[in-house]
Design a protein around this motif. Structure first.
Motif, mmCIF file in Angstrom:
data_model
loop_
_atom_site.group_PDB
_atom_site.id
_atom_site.type_symbol
_atom_site.label_atom_id
_atom_site.label_comp_id
_atom_site.label_asym_id
_atom_site.label_seq_id
_atom_site.Cartn_x
_atom_site.Cartn_y
_atom_site.Cartn_z
ATOM 1 N N VAL A 179 82.906 -10.065 84.128
ATOM 2 C CA VAL A 179 84.338 -10.046 84.439
ATOM 3 C C VAL A 179 84.669 -8.672 85.026
ATOM 4 C CG1 VAL A 179 86.678 -10.274 83.542
ATOM 5 C CG2 VAL A 179 84.825 -11.676 82.590
ATOM 6 N N LEU A 180 84.955 -8.644 86.315
ATOM 7 C CA LEU A 180 85.245 -7.404 87.026
ATOM 8 C C LEU A 180 86.740 -7.287 87.256
ATOM 9 C CD1 LEU A 180 84.305 -4.925 88.780
ATOM 10 C CD2 LEU A 180 84.141 -6.545 90.699
ATOM 11 N N ASP A 181 87.300 -6.104 86.967
ATOM 12 C CA ASP A 181 88.732 -5.914 87.193
ATOM 13 C C ASP A 181 89.060 -4.430 87.169
ATOM 14 O OD1 ASP A 181 91.592 -6.476 87.362
ATOM 15 O OD2 ASP A 181 91.112 -8.420 86.473
ATOM 16 N N PHE A 182 90.313 -4.115 87.462
ATOM 17 C CA PHE A 182 90.795 -2.762 87.225
ATOM 18 C C PHE A 182 90.620 -2.438 85.746
ATOM 19 C CE2 PHE A 182 92.921 -3.418 91.232
ATOM 20 C CZ PHE A 182 93.064 -2.147 91.765
ATOM 21 N N ASN A 183 90.306 -1.188 85.458
ATOM 22 C CA ASN A 183 90.278 -0.718 84.079
ATOM 23 C C ASN A 183 91.672 -0.222 83.711
ATOM 24 O OD1 ASN A 183 89.168 0.007 81.594
ATOM 25 N ND2 ASN A 183 88.681 2.066 82.288
ATOM 26 N N ARG A 184 91.962 -0.221 82.418
ATOM 27 C CA ARG A 184 93.226 0.344 81.946
ATOM 28 C C ARG A 184 92.912 1.584 81.117
ATOM 29 N NH1 ARG A 184 97.309 -2.451 77.623
ATOM 30 N NH2 ARG A 184 98.692 -0.670 77.356
ATOM 31 N N PRO A 185 92.894 2.764 81.761
ATOM 32 C CA PRO A 185 92.539 3.987 81.034
ATOM 33 C C PRO A 185 93.654 4.436 80.099
ATOM 34 C CG PRO A 185 92.921 4.436 83.375
ATOM 35 C CD PRO A 185 93.176 2.981 83.159
ATOM 36 N N GLU A 186 93.319 5.385 79.237
ATOM 37 C CA GLU A 186 94.329 5.970 78.351
ATOM 38 C C GLU A 186 95.451 6.576 79.180
ATOM 39 O OE1 GLU A 186 94.603 5.913 75.059
ATOM 40 O OE2 GLU A 186 92.847 4.603 75.001
ATOM 41 N N PRO A 187 96.725 6.329 78.814
ATOM 42 C CA PRO A 187 97.853 6.713 79.676
ATOM 43 C C PRO A 187 97.884 8.193 80.063
ATOM 44 C CG PRO A 187 98.593 5.258 77.928
ATOM 45 C CD PRO A 187 97.156 5.562 77.629
ATOM 46 N N SER A 224 95.350 10.237 80.415
ATOM 47 C CA SER A 224 94.060 10.709 80.915
ATOM 48 C C SER A 224 94.108 10.981 82.421
ATOM 49 C CB SER A 224 92.972 9.685 80.615
ATOM 50 O OG SER A 224 93.196 8.503 81.357
ATOM 51 N N LEU A 225 93.119 11.726 82.884
ATOM 52 C CA LEU A 225 93.007 11.997 84.316
ATOM 53 C C LEU A 225 92.767 10.720 85.119
ATOM 54 C CD1 LEU A 225 92.946 14.126 86.554
ATOM 55 C CD2 LEU A 225 90.496 14.423 86.115
ATOM 56 N N PRO A 226 91.885 9.797 84.650
ATOM 57 C CA PRO A 226 91.732 8.540 85.402
ATOM 58 C C PRO A 226 93.044 7.768 85.541
ATOM 59 C CG PRO A 226 89.901 8.801 83.887
ATOM 60 C CD PRO A 226 90.880 9.898 83.570
ATOM 61 N N ALA A 227 93.881 7.781 84.485
ATOM 62 C CA ALA A 227 95.162 7.073 84.565
ATOM 63 C C ALA A 227 96.075 7.717 85.602
ATOM 64 C CB ALA A 227 95.837 7.055 83.205
ATOM 65 N N PHE A 229 97.585 -5.417 80.673
ATOM 66 C CA PHE A 229 96.200 -5.850 80.609
ATOM 67 C C PHE A 229 95.524 -5.237 79.385
ATOM 68 C CE2 PHE A 229 91.855 -5.841 82.845
ATOM 69 C CZ PHE A 229 91.653 -7.183 82.603
ATOM 70 N N PRO A 230 94.721 -5.996 78.638
ATOM 71 C CA PRO A 230 94.033 -5.412 77.484
ATOM 72 C C PRO A 230 93.131 -4.241 77.883
ATOM 73 C CG PRO A 230 93.901 -7.807 77.411
ATOM 74 C CD PRO A 230 94.472 -7.445 78.747
ATOM 75 N N THR A 231 93.076 -3.234 77.021
ATOM 76 C CA THR A 231 92.178 -2.108 77.238
ATOM 77 C C THR A 231 90.729 -2.560 77.098
ATOM 78 O OG1 THR A 231 92.219 -1.552 74.904
ATOM 79 C CG2 THR A 231 93.894 -0.501 76.300
ATOM 80 N N ALA A 232 89.806 -1.672 77.438
ATOM 81 C CA ALA A 232 88.384 -2.010 77.340
ATOM 82 C C ALA A 232 87.983 -2.416 75.918
ATOM 83 C CB ALA A 232 87.533 -0.833 77.839
ATOM 84 N N PRO A 233 88.330 -1.637 74.882
ATOM 85 C CA PRO A 233 87.971 -2.068 73.525
ATOM 86 C C PRO A 233 88.622 -3.395 73.141
ATOM 87 C CG PRO A 233 88.547 0.260 73.544
ATOM 88 C CD PRO A 233 88.923 -0.291 74.884
ATOM 89 N N ALA A 234 89.864 -3.614 73.596
ATOM 90 C CA ALA A 234 90.546 -4.867 73.274
ATOM 91 C C ALA A 234 89.860 -6.045 73.957
ATOM 92 C CB ALA A 234 92.013 -4.793 73.686
ATOM 93 N N GLN A 235 89.386 -5.854 75.191
ATOM 94 C CA GLN A 235 88.663 -6.929 75.876
ATOM 95 C C GLN A 235 87.381 -7.282 75.126
ATOM 96 O OE1 GLN A 235 88.135 -6.511 80.188
ATOM 97 N NE2 GLN A 235 89.925 -5.191 80.251
ATOM 98 N N GLU A 236 86.658 -6.264 74.683
ATOM 99 C CA GLU A 236 85.434 -6.513 73.915
ATOM 100 C C GLU A 236 85.746 -7.286 72.635
ATOM 101 O OE1 GLU A 236 82.840 -2.561 75.251
ATOM 102 O OE2 GLU A 236 83.967 -2.562 73.369
ATOM 103 N N LEU A 263 83.605 1.628 85.722
ATOM 104 C CA LEU A 263 83.105 1.855 87.067
ATOM 105 C C LEU A 263 84.076 2.760 87.808
ATOM 106 C CD1 LEU A 263 82.231 -1.854 88.032
ATOM 107 C CD2 LEU A 263 80.661 -0.146 87.085
ATOM 108 N N ALA A 264 83.585 3.417 88.839
ATOM 109 C CA ALA A 264 84.437 4.253 89.699
ATOM 110 C C ALA A 264 85.221 5.276 88.892
ATOM 111 C CB ALA A 264 85.383 3.378 90.526
ATOM 112 N N GLY A 265 84.515 5.961 87.987
ATOM 113 C CA GLY A 265 85.168 6.995 87.199
ATOM 114 C C GLY A 265 86.213 6.484 86.236
ATOM 115 N N GLY A 266 86.105 5.202 85.864
ATOM 116 C CA GLY A 266 87.060 4.619 84.931
ATOM 117 C C GLY A 266 88.203 3.889 85.580
ATOM 118 N N LEU A 267 88.257 3.847 86.899
ATOM 119 C CA LEU A 267 89.340 3.122 87.586
ATOM 120 C C LEU A 267 89.122 1.609 87.521
ATOM 121 C CD1 LEU A 267 89.827 5.314 90.779
ATOM 122 C CD2 LEU A 267 91.037 5.438 88.601
#
Length: 233
Positions: A151-159, A161-164, A198-205, A221-225
């Motif tokens: 399942v590939l999608d945008f990631n939802r980083p910590e609000p 954070s630099l990736p966010a 969108f659920p965060t990474a831990p929530a998706q798991e 992927l892509a630095g967390g994006l």
């Protein structure tokens, strides 16, 4: 926060279909193809397998998968919107030797039999479903025991954070203006709101394990994006 309206999402993809592939290439500098190759590598397609591309859009992933399951295999691409499917059918017609079928349908209720697929992919679809947990449950139902899904999608980083921060800049300053040049400002402004719910990474798991997947790992992927949720039924 309100859940996505299925009719609104379907209409959105009907309207952006003619520009979708060109914008993907432009806004990712073509790197989305690399992310999709990583999704394909995870599910390990082999000749003779029956694979499923949920929320298949214009069919680029399904075409890649179909080239890997020959001879004797089949790839079914399913999407709620007809306009992207029409593009997918035209693309597939240029490679008529590929074992492909297309179907308009609901990723939450595909109507396919339990264990229908040896493997499955979903790219940029889970985030747009009204109930991601139900989408993962349907995905699990469709896989044979031991089958893999990506399942590939945008990631939802910590609000904070630099990736966010970079993701917000990317969406607001690059994605929406580029889409606006094609008359699609409203359709692509929707992206940021869809990420907020969108659920965060831990929530998706956790959701994936709760619906019966034996393995669930979210890989940034892509630095967390972006993120790739790797699943085993």
């Amino acid at each position: 926060m309100a859940t996505p309206n299925p009719e609104h999402v379907r209409d959105l993809f009907e309207s952006i279909a003619p520009h979708y592939d060109r914008l993907n290439d432009l806004l990712s500098l073509g790197i989305h193809r690399l992310w999709k190759r990583q999704a394909v590598a995870w599910i390990r397609p082999r000749p003779g397998q029956r694979l499923l591309d949920l929320c298949c859009g214009t069919g680029d992933l399904a075409l890649v998968l179909a080239s890997r399951v020959r001879p004797g295999g089949l790839v079914l691409g399913l999407d709620a919107a007809e306009a992207p499917l029409a593009i997918a059918r035209r693309r597939a017609a240029r490679q008529g030797w590929l074992p492909l079928q297309w179907r308009q349908g609901d990723a939450l209720a595909t109507g396919l039999a339990d264990g229908w697929a040896d493997g499955a992919v979903m790219a940029y679809g889970l985030r747009n479903l009204p109930d991601p947990a139900a989408g993962l449950a349907e995905l699990r139902r469709l896989l044979r025991p031991g089958g893999r899904a990506a399942v590939l999608d945008f990631n939802r980083p910590e609000p904070a954070s630099l990736p966010a921060a970079f993701q917000r800049f990317y969406l607001r300053r690059l994605v929406v203006p580029a889409a606006g040049a094609m008359g699609l400002t409203e359709q692509y402004a929707y992206l940021e709101g869809s990420l907020a719910r969108f659920p965060t990474a831990p929530a998706q798991e956790a959701l994936a394990r709760s619906v019966g997947f034996s393995r669930a790992r979210h890989r940034p992927l892509a630095g967390g994006l972006m993120g790739l949720l790797e699943l085993v039924a």
